[in-house]
Design an enzyme around this catalytic site. Sequence first.
Site, PDB file in Angstrom:
ATOM      1  N   TYR A   1       0.811  -1.215   0.000  1.00 47.62           N
ATOM      2  CA  TYR A   1       0.000   0.000   0.000  1.00 47.62           C
ATOM      3  C   TYR A   1       0.850   1.272   0.000  1.00 47.62           C
ATOM      4  O   TYR A   1       0.343   2.358   0.255  1.00 47.62           O
ATOM      5  CB  TYR A   1      -0.953   0.007   1.195  1.00 47.62           C
ATOM      6  CG  TYR A   1      -2.123  -0.921   0.987  1.00 47.62           C
ATOM      7  CD1 TYR A   1      -3.281  -0.476   0.350  1.00 47.62           C
ATOM      8  CD2 TYR A   1      -2.068  -2.242   1.396  1.00 47.62           C
ATOM      9  CE1 TYR A   1      -4.352  -1.330   0.142  1.00 47.62           C
ATOM     10  CE2 TYR A   1      -3.136  -3.104   1.194  1.00 47.62           C
ATOM     11  CZ  TYR A   1      -4.272  -2.638   0.566  1.00 47.62           C
ATOM     12  OH  TYR A   1      -5.336  -3.477   0.355  1.00 47.62           O
ATOM     13  N   HIS A   2       2.127   1.135  -0.311  1.00 47.73           N
ATOM     14  CA  HIS A   2       3.030   2.278  -0.419  1.00 47.73           C
ATOM     15  C   HIS A   2       2.453   3.277  -1.421  1.00 47.73           C
ATOM     16  O   HIS A   2       2.156   2.932  -2.559  1.00 47.73           O
ATOM     17  CB  HIS A   2       4.383   1.740  -0.890  1.00 47.73           C
ATOM     18  CG  HIS A   2       5.436   2.759  -1.097  1.00 47.73           C
ATOM     19  ND1 HIS A   2       5.369   3.740  -2.065  1.00 47.73           N
ATOM     20  CD2 HIS A   2       6.615   2.938  -0.472  1.00 47.73           C
ATOM     21  CE1 HIS A   2       6.464   4.475  -2.017  1.00 47.73           C
ATOM     22  NE2 HIS A   2       7.227   4.009  -1.065  1.00 47.73           N
ATOM     23  N   TYR A   3       2.234   4.511  -1.006  1.00 46.55           N
ATOM     24  CA  TYR A   3       1.714   5.560  -1.894  1.00 46.55           C
ATOM     25  C   TYR A   3       2.742   5.796  -2.993  1.00 46.55           C
ATOM     26  O   TYR A   3       3.932   5.957  -2.715  1.00 46.55           O
ATOM     27  CB  TYR A   3       1.505   6.826  -1.067  1.00 46.55           C
ATOM     28  CG  TYR A   3       0.620   7.874  -1.676  1.00 46.55           C
ATOM     29  CD1 TYR A   3      -0.726   7.636  -1.898  1.00 46.55           C
ATOM     30  CD2 TYR A   3       1.134   9.111  -2.018  1.00 46.55           C
ATOM     31  CE1 TYR A   3      -1.548   8.624  -2.440  1.00 46.55           C
ATOM     32  CE2 TYR A   3       0.327  10.098  -2.548  1.00 46.55           C
ATOM     33  CZ  TYR A   3      -1.019   9.838  -2.766  1.00 46.55           C
ATOM     34  OH  TYR A   3      -1.830  10.816  -3.301  1.00 46.55           O
TER      35      TYR A   3
ATOM     36  N   TRP B   1       5.456   7.088  -5.363  1.00 46.56           N
ATOM     37  CA  TRP B   1       6.343   8.243  -5.220  1.00 46.56           C
ATOM     38  C   TRP B   1       5.996   9.338  -6.217  1.00 46.56           C
ATOM     39  O   TRP B   1       6.027  10.525  -5.882  1.00 46.56           O
ATOM     40  CB  TRP B   1       7.807   7.835  -5.404  1.00 46.56           C
ATOM     41  CG  TRP B   1       8.367   7.004  -4.300  1.00 46.56           C
ATOM     42  CD1 TRP B   1       8.945   5.771  -4.423  1.00 46.56           C
ATOM     43  CD2 TRP B   1       8.449   7.325  -2.904  1.00 46.56           C
ATOM     44  NE1 TRP B   1       9.368   5.315  -3.196  1.00 46.56           N
ATOM     45  CE2 TRP B   1       9.074   6.247  -2.243  1.00 46.56           C
ATOM     46  CE3 TRP B   1       8.047   8.421  -2.138  1.00 46.56           C
ATOM     47  CZ2 TRP B   1       9.315   6.240  -0.876  1.00 46.56           C
ATOM     48  CZ3 TRP B   1       8.280   8.406  -0.771  1.00 46.56           C
ATOM     49  CH2 TRP B   1       8.908   7.333  -0.155  1.00 46.56           C
TER      50      TRP B   1
ATOM     51  N   PRO C   1       8.238   5.280   3.156  1.00 48.44           N
ATOM     52  CA  PRO C   1       6.966   5.138   2.442  1.00 48.44           C
ATOM     53  C   PRO C   1       5.826   5.859   3.155  1.00 48.44           C
ATOM     54  O   PRO C   1       5.791   5.970   4.376  1.00 48.44           O
ATOM     55  CB  PRO C   1       6.720   3.631   2.438  1.00 48.44           C
ATOM     56  CG  PRO C   1       8.043   3.007   2.690  1.00 48.44           C
ATOM     57  CD  PRO C   1       8.803   3.987   3.547  1.00 48.44           C
TER      58      PRO C   1
END
Length: 193
Positions: free
Chosen positions: A57-59, A61, A104
């Site tokens: 679920y890393h937004y 970049w 993150p």
Amino acid sequence: MITVDEIKRVLPHRYPMLLIDRVTELVPGERASGLKAVTCNEPWYEGMPDTASAEDYHYPWTVLIESWCHVAGVLVAWDRPNPDVRKGKAMLLGGITDAEFHRPVVPGDVVEHHVRLARQVGETFVFEGESLVGKETVLTIGRLTMTMRPASDLDAPPMTASPMTASPMTASPVTGPPAAAPPVPDPPVPDPL
């Protein structure tokens, strides 16, 4: 405080690409700060499997940088709003250098973007700043260049080269078929001894 309805009067961005929720500070010609609340129902998470981990679920970049740019856009356009990019002036990203990602960003984080105008030359703006979650820096921008151009320039037909100015890689009635590119040699292999 500048709320989303006011932001939409300044910027042309709309769902799903309106990436700031409010501007908390604005000093025209100097600096601005804004907030983005990251949620799990944003389009980049669509189709995320139930087995996804927290890291999945890393937004993105690139989206985080775009969100930061929206605060810069409000700083530039506050006194000359243009929510219709087909008229007036359009904002164009010129480039970014020295961007560093520190950790993150995930759903549940509220990102606070800080943008400072480092330099302005005519209709070109150079910004610097950072983004934080709480007191933790998640993104640092060393330099970002944005320029304003007449929207009518973007509607103009593409320029075509005349036979006298054609590149050697393009065909023309004067020069004939394109020249073949020279072969690119393989890079040297280091000697293991």
